[in-house]
Scaffold this active site. Structure first.
Site, PDB file in Angstrom:
ATOM      1  N   HIS A  33       0.835  -1.209   0.000  1.00  0.00           N
ATOM      2  CA  HIS A  33       0.000   0.000   0.000  1.00  0.00           C
ATOM      3  C   HIS A  33       0.869   1.258   0.000  1.00  0.00           C
ATOM      4  CE1 HIS A  33      -3.627   2.389   1.268  1.00  0.00           C
ATOM      5  NE2 HIS A  33      -2.674   3.169   1.757  1.00  0.00           N
ATOM      6  N   GLU A  34       1.779   1.331   0.960  1.00  0.00           N
ATOM      7  CA  GLU A  34       2.617   2.529   1.052  1.00  0.00           C
ATOM      8  C   GLU A  34       3.533   2.658  -0.157  1.00  0.00           C
ATOM      9  OE1 GLU A  34       1.856   4.780   3.016  1.00  0.00           O
ATOM     10  OE2 GLU A  34       0.520   3.597   4.282  1.00  0.00           O
TER      11      GLU A  34
ATOM     12  N   HIS B 108       1.777   4.485  -2.871  1.00  0.00           N
ATOM     13  CA  HIS B 108       1.917   5.942  -2.711  1.00  0.00           C
ATOM     14  C   HIS B 108       3.291   6.404  -3.214  1.00  0.00           C
ATOM     15  CE1 HIS B 108      -1.743   6.904  -0.607  1.00  0.00           C
ATOM     16  NE2 HIS B 108      -1.476   6.138   0.444  1.00  0.00           N
TER      17      HIS B 108
ATOM     18  N   HIS C 174       3.448   6.795  -6.878  1.00  0.00           N
ATOM     19  CA  HIS C 174       2.744   8.014  -7.285  1.00  0.00           C
ATOM     20  C   HIS C 174       3.680   9.223  -7.194  1.00  0.00           C
ATOM     21  CE1 HIS C 174      -1.502  10.101  -7.016  1.00  0.00           C
ATOM     22  NE2 HIS C 174      -0.891  10.323  -8.152  1.00  0.00           N
TER      23      HIS C 174
END
Length: 675
Positions: free
Chosen positions: A463-464, A467, A470
């Site tokens: 998940h991290e 990010h 991105h």
């Protein structure tokens, strides 16, 4: 010499962490603020007609020193706090808020921005420049630039006080988490798997104690609740965990939360909104509180029904153990783990041996390589803590970013997991490549032992890292729209989407290997793990949606004088199951009260989940989880685009349409095709 204010002649211009002292920060901030004020004064006082270059681009570069200093300080304050850093944080909170108001309420500066906006059609701006101008104007207006003098003055006071209160809320929570621990005698270790015993021993070592201790780190307290047969100890640990921020005394967060809510309402009313939720949601994808409530309630009913059915099963298991009465919150995880073992033949101790931290980090890197052509080279460089590690990220030999992973829990680190930057991507003023950090709170192993992750931990890592992608793949000219500078209910799309690659069988076959033997996870175990993907989703969804509904209730309508009473009323109104509590009760709801980021916005994870379930379906439709064409579209329209366009425009460019809620319900095992 203050290292924060000198040229950083380090690899990739990383902060010179080894040379930075806590005493450097205060004078560096003063210098940064002075430089920024001077630069902004020149822009606002320019007598030549406003242009995009002399106003917007000048503003983009006006706070270079301040941003560089703040990038180091706030990352360290969150990941490795010290008493001096906490004191400076408290001192800086009102000063930084005052500076922000000083800029956004500068009438001469706003007049120049407004003139550009009104004359934008004749300026020959690119699409990106027009978007940046639009967002600058929106930021100024929403900060109070168009208010009269008295209202502006009050708005500045409100924002300063909010900054003070949010900082206090964060530090109170950290203090409660840091200061509570429970010694575990040998008898208290009964029934605990080796990895929990090892984590408790490592926690004792970190606190300079012999033996084993239990802390309020999620990576330790949750497995303790899953495996300890001692109901008395489970209750004591659970109640301490959920009481963070509500223990009375100097660290109690109930009064700060109430004042924060009152000031937010006043802030919204100064700007002409009927509620803070209406103000906050206006630029988001959801737009209105009604749209948020509609999504949450569409998910709540099937989730609650599933959770109640599960509670009946777990209660039966507890009664079979000779324990009468109701299933309690400290019982759920214990009996749910027993049920998972019985129904899916999944043993957490066995599973964790296949999810080493090193292997899962490499799995994330490998997926990024296959999807986007990225390569990761370890760096031998000074960082801010011995636990942190760094890699250079390249593509076809070209430098893309520096990625830092700081994965282990410690008492100086706030709870949770997050992605941040020491430096953002932009092209204005030179090609600036980002320095991105993922911070987690995984249990640190005892010396000489491998770090093991749970399945949920591995999802958090992915998940991290979503990010981080991105941020690292951002490809825009202006830092104002770089990376994760997007709508709050869109920002979780890349992170939640990347979680899906952890569930791809070939990824598990390659990387889920036993930490001692190196053997791959048996196919039968892998299949059972994936088949249980929606196990206990009633519980997970209920605790999350309840928190999101309470957050919305706090900010939509009259401000609550007693937030705890409102929390209780909301939970009673939706029929909260007895044995499940909010994921984040008000006194430790950092998403909502440690800043404005997720206030009225905790629903964002679910809003993004509607899209991430649909987005991964695009790869399935292509017949390959690593389909190059779909990956290129994902990078072009979402990961590299930052805030170039509104979020729904970006998503539609990738997928061709916006999705419905059905993929989310299916992904959580809550979809009833008969409805």
């Amino acid at each position: 010499m203050n290292s924060l204010l000198t040229r950083w002649d380090t690899d990739f211009a990383l902060p010179p962490f080894a040379d930075i002292r806590d005493s450097d920060f205060a004078p560096a901030f003063e210098a940064g603020l002075a430089d920024a004020r001077a630069a902004i004064g020149i822009i606002a006082g320019d007598t030549s007609p406003p242009s995009f270059a002399n106003t917007i681009e000048a503003l983009e570069l006006a706070e270079e020193t301040l941003n560089r200093v703040a990038g180091v300080f706030y990352n360290l304050a969150g990941a490795d706090s010290t008493p001096d850093r906490e004191a400076l944080q408290r001192d800086l909170a009102p000063k930084m808020a005052a500076f922000s108001s000083e800029v956004t309420m500068n009438s001469a500066l706003f007049a120049r921005i407004e003139a550009l906006w009104q004359g934008r059609d004749g300026l020959g701006l690119s699409a990106e420049q027009t978007r940046v101008l639009e967002l600058y104007r929106r930021m100024f207006v929403r900060a109070g630039a168009a208010l009269d003098g008295a209202a502006q003055g009050r708005m500045a006071e409100v924002k300063e006080r909010l900054a003070v209160l949010s900082t206090a809320f964060t530090q109170n929570l950290l203090a409660d988490e840091r200061d509570w621990w429970m010694p575990l005698a040998e008898a208290d270790l009964e029934g605990l798997p080796d990895f929990v015993v090892a984590a408790a021993r490592a926690a004792a070592e970190e606190r300079g104690r012999d033996g084993h201790v239990l802390t309020l780190s999620r990576s330790l307290v949750v497995p303790f609740l899953q495996f300890s047969p001692r109901r008395d100890l489970r209750e004591k640990a659970y109640e301490a965990w959920v009481a963070r921020g509500a223990n009375g005394g100097a660290t109690d967060n109930r009064a700060p939360a109430a004042e924060i809510l009152a000031l937010r309402e006043e802030r919204a009313q100064l700007l002409g909104y009927d509620s803070f939720a209406s103000y906050k949601l206006e630029p988001e994808m959801a737009k209105t509180p009604a749209a948020v409530r509609d999504l949450l309630m569409r998910v709540w009913d099937p989730a609650r029904e599933k959770a109640l059915a599960d509670a009946d099963v777990l209660t039966g298991m507890m009664h079979a153990d000779g324990i009468n009465g109701d299933l309690e919150a400290w019982d759920w995880r214990y009996y749910s783990e027993k049920r998972r073992l019985a129904e899916h033949d999944l043993d957490e101790g066995e599973l964790k041996s296949y999810f080493g931290l090193e292997a899962m980090t490499q799995a994330a890197f490998d997926c990024a390589g296959r999807l986007f052509g990225l390569e990761f080279r370890p760096l031998d460089t000074d960082l801010y803590h011995p636990d942190a590690r760094a890699w250079e990220v390249t593509r076809n030999g070209q430098h893309i970013a520096v990625f830092i992973g700081d994965y282990f829990a410690r008492s100086s680190k706030r709870s949770g997991a997050w992605c941040s930057t020491f430096r953002e991507q932009r092209k204005l003023g030179g090609d600036q490549r980002p320095v991105v950090v993922n911070v987690c709170n995984f249990a640190k192993p005892a010396k000489g032992e491998p770090a093991l992750l749970s399945w949920d931990d591995a999802r958090t890592l992915f998940h991290e890292f979503g990010h981080a992608l991105h941020q690292m793949l951002s490809d825009v000219t202006y830092g104002f729209i770089s990376g994760t500078s997007v709508a709050r209910d869109f920002v979780e799309l890349p992170s939640q989407l990347f979680e899906h690659w952890l569930e791809v069988p070939e990824v598990l076959d390659k990387h889920a290997r036993h930490v001692k033997t190196g053997q791959p996870m048996p196919a039968a175990l892998r299949d059972r793990l994936l088949a249980a993907a929606t196990y206990d989703q009633g519980f997970a969804t209920v605790e999350y949606v309840a928190s999101a509904l309470v957050d919305l209730a706090f900010h939509d309508g009259a401000v609550p004088t007693d937030p705890m009473a409102v929390q209780a009323k909301v939970l009673a109104g939706i029929g909260m199951p007895h044995a499940i509590r909010m994921r984040h009760a008000t006194p430790h709801f950092a998403h909502v009260f440690s800043g404005d980021g997720y206030s009225s916005g905790y629903y964002s994870y679910m809003w993004s989940e509607v899209m991430d379930a649909d987005a991964f379906e695009a790869f399935r439709e292509a017949g390959d989880a690593f389909d190059p064409e779909t990956a290129q579209k994902l990078e072009r329209h979402i990961l590299s685009a930052g805030g170039l366009e509104e979020a729904d425009t970006l998503y539609t460019a990738f997928r061709g349409r916006m999705p419905g809620v059905e993929p989310l319900l299916k992904g959580r095992g809550l979809w009833d095709p008969a409805e």
